[in-house]
Design a protein around this motif. Structure first.
Motif, PDB file in Angstrom:
ATOM      1  N   LEU A 135      19.733  10.185 -33.823  1.00  0.00           N
ATOM      2  CA  LEU A 135      18.734  11.195 -34.160  1.00  0.00           C
ATOM      3  C   LEU A 135      17.426  10.552 -34.578  1.00  0.00           C
ATOM      4  N   ASP A 136      16.328  11.073 -34.035  1.00  0.00           N
ATOM      5  CA  ASP A 136      15.023  10.676 -34.564  1.00  0.00           C
ATOM      6  C   ASP A 136      14.411  11.890 -35.238  1.00  0.00           C
ATOM      7  N   ARG A 137      13.164  11.795 -35.538  1.00  0.00           N
ATOM      8  CA  ARG A 137      12.466  12.817 -36.320  1.00  0.00           C
ATOM      9  C   ARG A 137      12.502  14.209 -35.687  1.00  0.00           C
ATOM     10  N   HIS A 138      12.481  14.273 -34.349  1.00  0.00           N
ATOM     11  CA  HIS A 138      12.357  15.562 -33.678  1.00  0.00           C
ATOM     12  C   HIS A 138      13.463  15.887 -32.700  1.00  0.00           C
ATOM     13  N   SER A 139      14.288  14.905 -32.344  1.00  0.00           N
ATOM     14  CA  SER A 139      15.270  15.170 -31.295  1.00  0.00           C
ATOM     15  C   SER A 139      16.381  14.125 -31.280  1.00  0.00           C
ATOM     16  N   VAL A 140      17.381  14.397 -30.454  1.00  0.00           N
ATOM     17  CA  VAL A 140      18.474  13.459 -30.215  1.00  0.00           C
ATOM     18  C   VAL A 140      17.986  12.465 -29.163  1.00  0.00           C
ATOM     19  N   THR A 141      17.981  11.185 -29.498  1.00  0.00           N
ATOM     20  CA  THR A 141      17.493  10.178 -28.554  1.00  0.00           C
ATOM     21  C   THR A 141      18.608   9.612 -27.689  1.00  0.00           C
ATOM     22  N   MET A 142      19.846   9.779 -28.131  1.00  0.00           N
ATOM     23  CA  MET A 142      20.986   9.282 -27.366  1.00  0.00           C
ATOM     24  C   MET A 142      22.233  10.027 -27.810  1.00  0.00           C
ATOM     25  N   SER A 143      23.111  10.279 -26.857  1.00  0.00           N
ATOM     26  CA  SER A 143      24.393  10.893 -27.189  1.00  0.00           C
ATOM     27  C   SER A 143      25.449  10.370 -26.232  1.00  0.00           C
ATOM     28  N   GLU A 144      26.670  10.262 -26.730  1.00  0.00           N
ATOM     29  CA  GLU A 144      27.809   9.857 -25.907  1.00  0.00           C
ATOM     30  C   GLU A 144      29.019  10.667 -26.337  1.00  0.00           C
ATOM     31  N   VAL A 145      29.835  11.049 -25.355  1.00  0.00           N
ATOM     32  CA  VAL A 145      31.065  11.794 -25.602  1.00  0.00           C
ATOM     33  C   VAL A 145      32.243  10.885 -25.274  1.00  0.00           C
ATOM     34  N   TYR A 146      33.207  10.820 -26.209  1.00  0.00           N
ATOM     35  CA  TYR A 146      34.399   9.988 -26.037  1.00  0.00           C
ATOM     36  C   TYR A 146      35.639  10.871 -26.002  1.00  0.00           C
ATOM     37  N   VAL A 147      36.517  10.564 -25.051  1.00  0.00           N
ATOM     38  CA  VAL A 147      37.780  11.273 -24.900  1.00  0.00           C
ATOM     39  C   VAL A 147      38.833  10.239 -24.523  1.00  0.00           C
ATOM     40  N   SER A 148      39.982  10.309 -25.143  1.00  0.00           N
ATOM     41  CA  SER A 148      41.104   9.411 -24.820  1.00  0.00           C
ATOM     42  C   SER A 148      40.694   7.946 -24.834  1.00  0.00           C
ATOM     43  N   ALA A 149      40.009   7.542 -25.883  1.00  0.00           N
ATOM     44  CA  ALA A 149      39.638   6.142 -26.133  1.00  0.00           C
ATOM     45  C   ALA A 149      38.631   5.576 -25.141  1.00  0.00           C
ATOM     46  N   ALA A 150      37.881   6.443 -24.476  1.00  0.00           N
ATOM     47  CA  ALA A 150      36.902   5.955 -23.501  1.00  0.00           C
ATOM     48  C   ALA A 150      35.663   6.848 -23.490  1.00  0.00           C
ATOM     49  N   LEU A 151      34.554   6.242 -23.116  1.00  0.00           N
ATOM     50  CA  LEU A 151      33.337   7.011 -22.898  1.00  0.00           C
ATOM     51  C   LEU A 151      33.573   7.924 -21.704  1.00  0.00           C
ATOM     52  N   ASP A 152      33.340   9.215 -21.874  1.00  0.00           N
ATOM     53  CA  ASP A 152      33.486  10.180 -20.793  1.00  0.00           C
ATOM     54  C   ASP A 152      32.098  10.388 -20.188  1.00  0.00           C
ATOM     55  N   GLU A 153      31.848   9.707 -19.095  1.00  0.00           N
ATOM     56  CA  GLU A 153      30.518   9.735 -18.457  1.00  0.00           C
ATOM     57  C   GLU A 153      30.102  11.145 -18.051  1.00  0.00           C
ATOM     58  N   ALA A 154      31.007  11.901 -17.451  1.00  0.00           N
ATOM     59  CA  ALA A 154      30.662  13.243 -16.975  1.00  0.00           C
ATOM     60  C   ALA A 154      30.316  14.163 -18.151  1.00  0.00           C
ATOM     61  N   GLN A 155      31.126  14.157 -19.195  1.00  0.00           N
ATOM     62  CA  GLN A 155      30.840  15.001 -20.358  1.00  0.00           C
ATOM     63  C   GLN A 155      29.584  14.528 -21.086  1.00  0.00           C
ATOM     64  N   SER A 156      29.360  13.226 -21.106  1.00  0.00           N
ATOM     65  CA  SER A 156      28.148  12.689 -21.739  1.00  0.00           C
ATOM     66  C   SER A 156      26.903  13.168 -20.994  1.00  0.00           C
ATOM     67  N   ARG A 157      26.935  13.136 -19.672  1.00  0.00           N
ATOM     68  CA  ARG A 157      25.800  13.627 -18.875  1.00  0.00           C
ATOM     69  C   ARG A 157      25.589  15.121 -19.104  1.00  0.00           C
ATOM     70  N   TRP A 158      26.687  15.876 -19.095  1.00  0.00           N
ATOM     71  CA  TRP A 158      26.588  17.320 -19.307  1.00  0.00           C
ATOM     72  C   TRP A 158      25.989  17.611 -20.682  1.00  0.00           C
ATOM     73  N   PHE A 159      26.487  16.938 -21.715  1.00  0.00           N
ATOM     74  CA  PHE A 159      26.017  17.168 -23.073  1.00  0.00           C
ATOM     75  C   PHE A 159      24.530  16.813 -23.204  1.00  0.00           C
ATOM     76  N   ALA A 160      24.128  15.670 -22.661  1.00  0.00           N
ATOM     77  CA  ALA A 160      22.722  15.251 -22.709  1.00  0.00           C
ATOM     78  C   ALA A 160      21.835  16.263 -21.982  1.00  0.00           C
ATOM     79  N   SER A 161      22.313  16.767 -20.867  1.00  0.00           N
ATOM     80  CA  SER A 161      21.570  17.767 -20.104  1.00  0.00           C
ATOM     81  C   SER A 161      21.390  19.050 -20.910  1.00  0.00           C
ATOM     82  N   ARG A 162      22.453  19.494 -21.568  1.00  0.00           N
ATOM     83  CA  ARG A 162      22.381  20.701 -22.406  1.00  0.00           C
ATOM     84  C   ARG A 162      21.424  20.500 -23.585  1.00  0.00           C
TER      85      ARG A 162
END
Length: 171
Positions: A135-162
């Motif tokens: 988090l920075d002053r005005h927005s989320v600068t980075m986000s990652e979603v983890y599922v089953s001990a791994a970075l979930d690329e598809a969910q991370s992209r979806w979340f960042a897009s939302r």
């Protein structure tokens, strides 16, 4: 999963709408984490939302010996997620969130490893979703979603897009 992540987005929106003071005064990450948890709690009725919660039912959250995941206490055993959404007594672990301020220049690996461990079905009763928010002053600068001990690329992209669609992340 997207239903839960949409609730997190609503909490992020509430957080930024009401907590500008935290960034104006450059308060520490623990204060930011606590205030985020307050907003997150409103979107998960029927669940407990806690900061630095180190229990799994009656037991202390411990990592197995020899794990590569670093821990947060001087004994090198316990692990303290920044924010969790769970049912304490069962235990039923839904969401673990690691929050960092964008001004924190320490390596991300500690938080990433912690989220892998917290969502790993082989370590203990896991959290269903792990989420890293920078988090920075005005927005989320980075986000990652983890599922089953791994970075979930598809969910991370979806979340960042939302987040971008909601005006909560840079385009």
């Amino acid at each position: 999963m997207q239903t839960e992540l949409n609730k997190v987005i609503a909490a992020v929106r509430d957080f930024y709408a009401q907590e500008t003071f935290l960034f104006e005064k450059d308060v520490g990450e623990r204060a930011v984490t606590h205030r985020f948890a307050v907003h997150l709690e409103k979107h998960f009725p029927g669940w407990s939302t806690d900061c630095n919660y180190d229990r799994l039912g009656e037991r202390t959250l411990h990592l197995p010996h020899g794990t590569i995941i670093s821990t947060d206490d001087h004994l090198g055993k316990s692990i303290y997620p920044d924010v969790v959404v769970h049912q304490r007594e069962i235990p039923n672990n839904l969401l673990a969130v690691e929050i960092r301020k964008a001004s924190n220049h320490t390596p991300l690996e500690h938080d990433q490893h912690k989220l892998r461990a917290l969502t790993d079905v082989h370590v203990w009763f896991p959290f269903w979703i792990g989420l890293l928010l920078v988090l920075d002053r005005h927005s989320v600068t980075m986000s990652e979603v983890y599922v089953s001990a791994a970075l979930d690329e598809a969910q991370s992209r979806w979340f960042a897009s939302r987040l971008r669609e909601s005006g909560l992340a840079a385009s």
